[in-house]
Every structure is written in structure tokens, then in C-alpha cells.
Design an enzyme around this catalytic site. Structure first.
Site, PDB file in Angstrom:
ATOM      1  N   ARG A 173       0.830  -1.215   0.000  1.00 28.25           N
ATOM      2  CA  ARG A 173       0.000   0.000   0.000  1.00 28.25           C
ATOM      3  C   ARG A 173       0.863   1.264   0.000  1.00 28.25           C
ATOM      4  O   ARG A 173       0.546   2.253   0.659  1.00 28.25           O
ATOM      5  CB  ARG A 173      -0.972  -0.009   1.196  1.00 28.25           C
ATOM      6  CG  ARG A 173      -1.895  -1.200   1.224  1.00 28.25           C
ATOM      7  CD  ARG A 173      -2.791  -1.286  -0.001  1.00 28.25           C
ATOM      8  NE  ARG A 173      -3.522  -2.540  -0.043  1.00 28.25           N
ATOM      9  CZ  ARG A 173      -3.150  -3.628  -0.711  1.00 28.25           C
ATOM     10  NH1 ARG A 173      -2.036  -3.607  -1.441  1.00 28.25           N
ATOM     11  NH2 ARG A 173      -3.867  -4.718  -0.685  1.00 28.25           N
ATOM     12  N   SER A 223     -10.977  -0.523   3.088  1.00 23.00           N
ATOM     13  CA  SER A 223     -10.180  -1.118   4.164  1.00 23.00           C
ATOM     14  C   SER A 223      -9.565  -0.009   5.015  1.00 23.00           C
ATOM     15  O   SER A 223      -8.837   0.836   4.509  1.00 23.00           O
ATOM     16  CB  SER A 223      -9.064  -1.991   3.583  1.00 23.00           C
ATOM     17  OG  SER A 223      -9.597  -3.080   2.870  1.00 23.00           O
ATOM     18  N   GLU A 293      -4.628   2.351   7.028  1.00 26.91           N
ATOM     19  CA  GLU A 293      -4.429   2.383   5.573  1.00 26.91           C
ATOM     20  C   GLU A 293      -5.116   3.596   4.969  1.00 26.91           C
ATOM     21  O   GLU A 293      -4.582   4.245   4.074  1.00 26.91           O
ATOM     22  CB  GLU A 293      -4.985   1.104   4.936  1.00 26.91           C
ATOM     23  CG  GLU A 293      -4.902   1.088   3.423  1.00 26.91           C
ATOM     24  CD  GLU A 293      -5.409  -0.214   2.821  1.00 26.91           C
ATOM     25  OE1 GLU A 293      -6.089  -0.147   1.781  1.00 26.91           O
ATOM     26  OE2 GLU A 293      -5.131  -1.288   3.378  1.00 26.91           O
TER      27      GLU A 293
END
EC number: 1.3.1.98
Length: 301
Positions: A173, A223, A293
């Protein structure tokens, strides 16, 4: 001449909206106003906006489809640039070139129509191509780093550069763009020839899994947490007894504890408070510190 008058003169012809609420542009349905919300139609208009902002010392940022961000209730100062009109996608052999504002899911469907394999993992990931590169988006064992051939960017100084996957220093990520301040303009994806039916079956399977496991019927930011090494964030949250845990109008999804959903006119502060509370409670229960995230942008109210 005021900044606004100068802006309207120098950026004539570009769609600029003043004090524009951002909640209607965000998947979470929260967020305050942008001072100046801009919709460039091409990379040249984008470059004009960035040049003007730099000359006038006005802060600026680019948002993709705002699918994995939370905009605070006080909004964002300066320019917020939405690139959804930069959405051209072309196919050349086994390569797909997509502008930054192209919808990621639609780009995977274009790959399907041309029987190109390698993009199936992204068939249900909301957001833009540019945002997907920025975050190295991924799912079900695949990620953007696996298929990116090159990426054209506008640097924070207004120069256009072409970067390789190595230049982007992809991680989980993460991409180097997060530190560089550059803006993704377009991306080339290197795919492989496949069988239309096989590709479609895999995309259908992944779509079914997503619909089965994720609370797609509610506004959310996707998420919330990165996957801890050796664990799953949703499982840790569930084991801490936090499914259905709610602050204000935002709650931890009963369907998938890795998601936080806006169920009752929640605010960005509700999201932030819930995220922090979940981090603390999971730490107490398992000893593991979850890492966010989702990006949180702007000012508190």
C-alpha cells in the site's frame, strides 16, 4: 486584484468551484468544503492549475475517486483537484494505457473485453487508476506493482516525467509518489493474452467474494487498516468483540470488521474517533498495534 479575480483570469475556461462541499465526492459521505475544487479536462489544464498554485503559494492536492480517504469536517484549504475527466483508456497489443482519472474497475473490464489477463485482482477495487498507483492497490494476491510497466507523472515543480515500476519503489500500500508530491497523469499496464471465458470466470468469482464479505451497501472508506504481518486486521477487530461497535453515526461493520460504515449521518470526527478507539482496544486485546491504511485529509472543524 484579489486572488480569486486573478485565478478566474489566469485559469479561464477551467471548471473551478468555490467553497464546494466534499462530502458528495467521497465514498464516506463526510467532509467539509474545499476552498477551490477544480475539474481539469486534460493534463494541460492540470498543469496550469499546479503552476498557478505554486506561483501564488496556494496549497494543492489531487484526489482520485476519494474511495480510501476521509476528509475532515473542516474541509481542505487551497486547491483540491479531481481528475475524473482525465479518463481515456487505450489498448495496444498486450498493453493498456489509462489516464489517472480512469475508473479502475472499468479499466479491468476493458482488459476483459480484449482477453488480457493480469488485471483480474482489481475487478472490484473502487477508485481511480491514479489513486491505485499512489496506494499500490491490491486484493486477492495481486497488486498494481505486478502489472505496472511505466507511469507518467507531473512533478510538484510542473515537469512531466516517465517513471518505471522500479522508480516507484512499490511496497505494501505504498509508492514513492506518496513522498514525492508528484501527480499521476497516465499509466501503462503490461498484461498477457488470455481466454475471455477464463478471465470472466475469475472476475465473477472475485466479485462474488467481495459482495459476500464486504458491506458494499453502506458508505465507507474501504479497508481502514493495513494487514499486520501474520494477521488480518478484520479478524483482530472481530476477536476484540468490536463488530457493531459504534461512535456517532459510524460503526464497525458486522459483515466485515475491517470496514467502518456510515450508518446514520456520521461525521469525519466519528470516523477518526472510532478508528482511534479500535486501535486502542485491539492493542489491549491482542498486543498488536493496527496501522491505518485510509488517508485522513484536511482540517478538523
Amino acid at each position: 486584484m484579489s486572488v480569486r479575480e486573478k485565478m478566474l483570469e489566469i485559469l479561464e475556461g477551467i471548471d473551478i468551484r468555490f467553497q464546494e462541499p466534499l462530502h458528495s465526492y467521497s465514498y464516506t459521505k463526510v467532509g467539509g468544503e474545499a476552498d477551490y475544487l477544480v475539474f481539469p479536462r486534460n493534463r494541460f489544464e492540470l498543469a496550469r492549475v499546479v503552476k498557478f498554485a505554486n506561483q501564488e503559494n496556494i496549497p494543492w492536492m489531487v484526489l482520485g475517486n476519494a474511495s480510501n480517504i476521509i476528509v475532515r469536517d473542516g474541509g481542505i484549504r487551497g486547491f483540491v483537484i479531481l481528475c475524473d475527466k482525465l479518463n481515456n483508456v487505450s489498448v495496444d497489443g498486450y498493453t493498456i494505457e489509462a489516464e489517472a482519472g480512469a475508473n479502475l474497475i472499468e479499466t479491468t473490464r476493458i482488459a476483459l473485453r480484449h482477453s488480457l489477463t493480469g488485471f483480474e485482482f482489481a475487478c472490484g477495487i473502487p477508485g481511480s487508476v491514479g489513486g491505485a498507483v499512489f496506494m499500490n492497490a491490491g486484493a486477492y494476491g495481486g497488486e498494481i506493482a505486478h502489472i505496472l510497466q511505466s507511469c507518467k507523472v507531473l512533478t510538484k515543480d510542473g515537469e512531466i516525467e516517465t517513471l518505471s515500476a522500479k522508480d516507484l519503489a512499490f511496497g505494501y500500500r505504498h509508492s514513492a509518489i506518496q513522498e514525492s508530491g508528484a501527480v499521476v497523469l497516465s499509466v501503462k499496464f503490461a498484461l498477457a493474452p488470455g481466454t475471455h471465458q477464463v478471465i470472466k470466470q475469475e472476475m465473477d468469482r472475485l466479485t462474488h467474494l467481495r459482495e459476500l464479505k464486504q458491506p458494499l451497501e453502506y458508505p465507507s472508506c474501504g479497508s481502514v487498516f493495513k494487514r499486520p504481518v501474520g494477521h488480518f486486521a478484520g479478524q483482530l477487530i472481530s476477536e476484540a468483540g468490536l463488530k457493531g461497535y459504534r461512535i456517532g453515526g459510524v460503526e464497525v461493520s458486522e459483515k466485515h470488521a475491517g470496514f467502518m460504515i456510515n450508518v446514520a449521518d456520521g461525521t469525519a470526527k466519528d470516523y477518526e474517533d472510532l478508528i482511534q478507539s479500535v486501535i486502542e482496544k485491539v492493542k489491549e486485546h491482542s498486543g498488536i498495534t493496527l496501522e491505518r491504511e485510509v488517508r485522513i485529509l484536511g482540517e478538523s472543524k
